[in-house]
Design an enzyme around this catalytic site. Structure first.
Site, mmCIF file in Angstrom:
data_model
loop_
_atom_site.group_PDB
_atom_site.id
_atom_site.type_symbol
_atom_site.label_atom_id
_atom_site.label_comp_id
_atom_site.label_asym_id
_atom_site.label_seq_id
_atom_site.Cartn_x
_atom_site.Cartn_y
_atom_site.Cartn_z
ATOM 1 N N HIS A 32 -0.737 4.143 -3.461
ATOM 2 C CA HIS A 32 -0.838 3.155 -2.396
ATOM 3 C C HIS A 32 0.229 2.066 -2.576
ATOM 4 O O HIS A 32 0.945 1.722 -1.643
ATOM 5 C CB HIS A 32 -2.246 2.546 -2.396
ATOM 6 C CG HIS A 32 -2.452 1.479 -1.387
ATOM 7 N ND1 HIS A 32 -3.088 1.701 -0.188
ATOM 8 C CD2 HIS A 32 -2.112 0.167 -1.383
ATOM 9 C CE1 HIS A 32 -3.121 0.573 0.494
ATOM 10 N NE2 HIS A 32 -2.540 -0.379 -0.209
ATOM 11 N N GLU A 33 0.325 1.542 -3.796
ATOM 12 C CA GLU A 33 1.296 0.473 -4.058
ATOM 13 C C GLU A 33 2.729 0.992 -3.970
ATOM 14 O O GLU A 33 3.633 0.275 -3.551
ATOM 15 C CB GLU A 33 1.028 -0.171 -5.420
ATOM 16 C CG GLU A 33 -0.345 -0.818 -5.553
ATOM 17 C CD GLU A 33 -0.695 -1.797 -4.441
ATOM 18 O OE1 GLU A 33 0.204 -2.498 -3.937
ATOM 19 O OE2 GLU A 33 -1.881 -1.851 -4.063
ATOM 20 N N HIS B 171 3.929 0.818 -0.419
ATOM 21 C CA HIS B 171 4.469 -0.517 -0.109
ATOM 22 C C HIS B 171 5.883 -0.649 -0.675
ATOM 23 O O HIS B 171 6.795 -1.117 0.005
ATOM 24 C CB HIS B 171 3.597 -1.613 -0.743
ATOM 25 C CG HIS B 171 2.264 -1.809 -0.100
ATOM 26 N ND1 HIS B 171 2.102 -2.222 1.196
ATOM 27 C CD2 HIS B 171 1.016 -1.673 -0.603
ATOM 28 C CE1 HIS B 171 0.817 -2.330 1.470
ATOM 29 N NE2 HIS B 171 0.127 -1.995 0.393
#
Length: 152
Positions: A67-68, A71
């Site tokens: 998920h990170e 980003h």
């Protein structure tokens, strides 16, 4: 798992799922309370919550890293890296990253409450913070307030 092992895991996940290198730092931040991790825009580092590893295991941690990294890679490419952006949601689906992490088990914190009572009319006041009884009077009758008990 320590920060060095986390760094290696993050680099491996980046190459495996994104086919791009991760060139910044990934480390545990013990001050994170409610979030699984965060991507820092100014330094491009990724901070992760170690409690998720202890409570939910490595699979959940890998999901948070993915998920990170979504980003991270989208921000560096100049694309939409925020949760509401279409690019972000599409990349999440491509790599199989969760949109939200599993919540930690809630440890209910009991808040200390203080009980005050008016000496004249008996009006009860519950407060989270201490109040100066010499400075305040009852709003109902104007009588003197006394502290009764401390619960908590």
């Amino acid at each position: 798992m320590d920060d060095q092992q986390l760094q290696q895991l993050t680099e491996e996940i980046s190459l495996t799922y994104f086919k791009k290198p991760f060139r910044h730092r990934a480390y545990f931040n013990s001050r994170l309370k409610t979030t699984g991790g965060r991507y820092l825009l100014h330094s491009h580092d990724i901070e992760l919550n170690k409690k998720y590893l202890a409570e939910h295991g490595q699979k959940e941690l890998e999901g948070i890293i993915k998920h990170e990294l979504c980003h991270y890679h989208l921000h560096l490419e100049g694309k939409g890296y925020k949760h509401r952006d279409r690019d972000f949601r599409m990349l999440l689906n491509e790599v199989g990253a969760p949109r939200f992490c599993t919540p930690l088990s809630a440890k209910k914190q009991t808040r200390k409450t203080r009980t005050y009572q008016c000496g004249s009319c008996g009006q009860i006041f519950l407060r989270k913070r201490a109040m100066d009884t010499n400075r305040y009077v009852c709003g109902k009758c104007g009588g003197k307030i006394k502290e009764m008990t401390k619960k908590g």
